[in-house]
Design a protein around this motif. Structure first.
Motif, PDB file in Angstrom:
ATOM      1  N   SER A 123       0.825  -1.209   0.000  1.00 19.98           N
ATOM      2  CA  SER A 123       0.000   0.000   0.000  1.00 19.98           C
ATOM      3  C   SER A 123       0.859   1.259   0.000  1.00 19.98           C
ATOM      4  N   ARG A 124       2.036   1.199   0.653  1.00 22.98           N
ATOM      5  CA  ARG A 124       2.914   2.367   0.689  1.00 22.98           C
ATOM      6  C   ARG A 124       3.431   2.686  -0.712  1.00 22.98           C
ATOM      7  N   TYR A 125       3.766   1.644  -1.479  1.00 18.11           N
ATOM      8  CA  TYR A 125       4.240   1.895  -2.840  1.00 18.11           C
ATOM      9  C   TYR A 125       3.130   2.484  -3.701  1.00 18.11           C
ATOM     10  N   GLN A 126       1.914   1.959  -3.589  1.00 18.88           N
ATOM     11  CA  GLN A 126       0.803   2.479  -4.369  1.00 18.88           C
ATOM     12  C   GLN A 126       0.548   3.950  -4.029  1.00 18.88           C
ATOM     13  N   GLN A 127       0.684   4.290  -2.754  1.00 25.01           N
ATOM     14  CA  GLN A 127       0.524   5.681  -2.352  1.00 25.01           C
ATOM     15  C   GLN A 127       1.648   6.545  -2.916  1.00 25.01           C
ATOM     16  N   ARG A 137       9.159  17.818  -7.158  1.00 31.07           N
ATOM     17  CA  ARG A 137      10.091  18.208  -6.107  1.00 31.07           C
ATOM     18  C   ARG A 137       9.825  17.379  -4.857  1.00 31.07           C
ATOM     19  N   LEU A 138      10.895  16.909  -4.262  1.00 35.18           N
ATOM     20  CA  LEU A 138      10.767  16.021  -3.112  1.00 35.18           C
ATOM     21  C   LEU A 138      10.366  16.810  -1.872  1.00 35.18           C
ATOM     22  N   ASP A 143       9.507  11.720   0.837  1.00 33.94           N
ATOM     23  CA  ASP A 143      10.755  11.158   1.359  1.00 33.94           C
ATOM     24  C   ASP A 143      10.468  10.203   2.508  1.00 33.94           C
ATOM     25  N   GLY A 144       9.467  10.506   3.323  1.00 32.20           N
ATOM     26  CA  GLY A 144       9.105   9.608   4.428  1.00 32.20           C
ATOM     27  C   GLY A 144       8.570   8.275   3.931  1.00 32.20           C
ATOM     28  N   LEU A 145       7.771   8.289   2.847  1.00 33.36           N
ATOM     29  CA  LEU A 145       7.257   7.040   2.288  1.00 33.36           C
ATOM     30  C   LEU A 145       8.388   6.173   1.736  1.00 33.36           C
ATOM     31  N   ILE A 146       9.349   6.815   1.100  1.00 25.12           N
ATOM     32  CA  ILE A 146      10.483   6.054   0.564  1.00 25.12           C
ATOM     33  C   ILE A 146      11.285   5.421   1.692  1.00 25.12           C
ATOM     34  N   LEU A 148      10.199   4.556   4.641  1.00 24.27           N
ATOM     35  CA  LEU A 148       9.415   3.464   5.218  1.00 24.27           C
ATOM     36  C   LEU A 148       9.515   2.199   4.371  1.00 24.27           C
ATOM     37  N   LEU A 149       9.513   2.352   3.042  1.00 22.61           N
ATOM     38  CA  LEU A 149       9.660   1.183   2.167  1.00 22.61           C
ATOM     39  C   LEU A 149      11.018   0.530   2.347  1.00 22.61           C
ATOM     40  N   VAL A 150      12.050   1.332   2.514  1.00 27.46           N
ATOM     41  CA  VAL A 150      13.398   0.791   2.700  1.00 27.46           C
ATOM     42  C   VAL A 150      13.518   0.096   4.049  1.00 27.46           C
ATOM     43  N   SER A 151      13.014   0.736   5.113  1.00 29.53           N
ATOM     44  CA  SER A 151      13.142   0.161   6.457  1.00 29.53           C
ATOM     45  C   SER A 151      12.310  -1.104   6.618  1.00 29.53           C
TER      46      SER A 151
END
Length: 310
Positions: A123-127, A137-138, A143-146, A148-151
């Motif tokens: 769901s995080r990737y879809q968001q 622009r980031l 940046d927080g979603l990215i 979270l996907l890494v962690s």
């Protein structure tokens, strides 16, 4: 008698032109330096030249025409020199214009993070994808979603290079491996085996253009090659390369970070497991082999921060 000084002056001019031509080996946009000496040349005119320190003479040629359209410029690429047959007063004006062009080029640095999303069903990737459908622009949310996907193990930072180059020049980065494979070459009654390589991984080509030391245009060319299995060709196991390509044009402020996605890959990886020795027997060997297919879907996200280096 009045003609003698004029004739002597022209002869001296011809000799000077011949000497300069032999020393410089230059060209006047298609005409040799000899063309500078003509009946229109006065005694007040002489040959003036200067070396370019930063700008290449090849790049300066169109700019020289803008400085003086009717002038026949001398350009010597090997000595990085430009010259002109004119008066001292005119040369002082032209030289000042050339000095404004011949400035040290601006260097641009690029901080890059390449993130591979291994679970595109999350769901995080879809968001995240709903925001990164186009370059943006980031901000802290993206940046927080990215992060979270890494962690959570659904994404991996596969590369974090720091690049540097000139404004207007292409900067190329290759991140990956060279996949070896063997080829057989027949020579008479013998067979010679050679090892060849195929490049796999990420190729990133970025051309930055700086505007007034504030905004930066980025023309980005992306290529992502991965080994997607092997196939047998004439007894040689050849790697199958799956390639993804994309081009992006973005304008950001210097020091501002941008993020985008767009190299979604849905592939099937096929591996062959075989019993040693028996699996290599011609015709019968297929009975001792097993083909395993695995589906895999990934996406790549790029975070790029361009900045000027002074």
């Amino acid at each position: 008698m009045a003609l003698i000084p004029g004739l002597v002056g022209q002869m001296v001019g011809v000799i000077v032109a011949i000497i300069m031509h032999s020393m410089l080996g230059g060209w006047v946009f298609g005409s040799p330096i000899m063309n500078y000496v003509s009946e229109s040349v006065t005694q007040e005119q002489s040959f003036h030249s200067m070396h370019l320190k930063h700008v290449k003479t090849m790049d300066a040629m169109p700019l020289l025409r803008g400085i003086c359209q009717h002038c026949s410029w001398v350009v010597d690429h090997s000595w990085q020199m430009v010259g002109l047959y004119c008066s001292a007063a005119d040369w002082a004006m032209y030289r000042a214009a050339i000095l404004t062009i011949d400035r040290k080029p601006v260097m641009i640095g690029l901080d890059i993070d390449v993130v591979e999303i291994s679970n595109i069903e999350s769901s995080r990737y879809q968001q995240l994808l709903s925001h990164l459908a186009s370059p943006m622009r980031l901000n802290d949310t993206i940046d927080g979603l990215i992060q979270l996907l890494v962690s959570s193990g659904n994404a991996t930072i596969v590369s974090s290079p720091k690049l540097m180059g000139r404004s207007g020049k292409k900067i190329i980065l290759n991140v990956g491996d060279k996949v070896p494979y063997k080829t057989a070459v027949h020579h008479a009654s013998t067979i010679q085996s050679n090892v060849q390589y195929i490049q796999s991984g990420i190729q990133l080509a970025i051309t930055p253009h700086l505007h007034y030391y504030q905004s930066i245009d980025l023309h980005i060319e992306l290529t992502y090659n991965v080994v997607n299995g092997y196939r047998n060709e004439g007894g040689v196991e050849m790697p199958i390369i799956a390639s993804r390509e994309s081009q992006v044009d973005i304008q950001v402020d210097a020091g501002e970070q941008v993020a985008f996605a767009g190299l979604l890959d849905q592939s099937v990886h096929e591996n062959i497991e075989k019993v040693p020795f028996f699996g290599d027997i011609p015709l019968v060997g297929v009975l001792f082999q097993r083909r395993i297919k695995n589906g895999r879907s990934t996406d790549l996200i790029y975070k790029i921060r361009p900045y000027t280096i002074k």
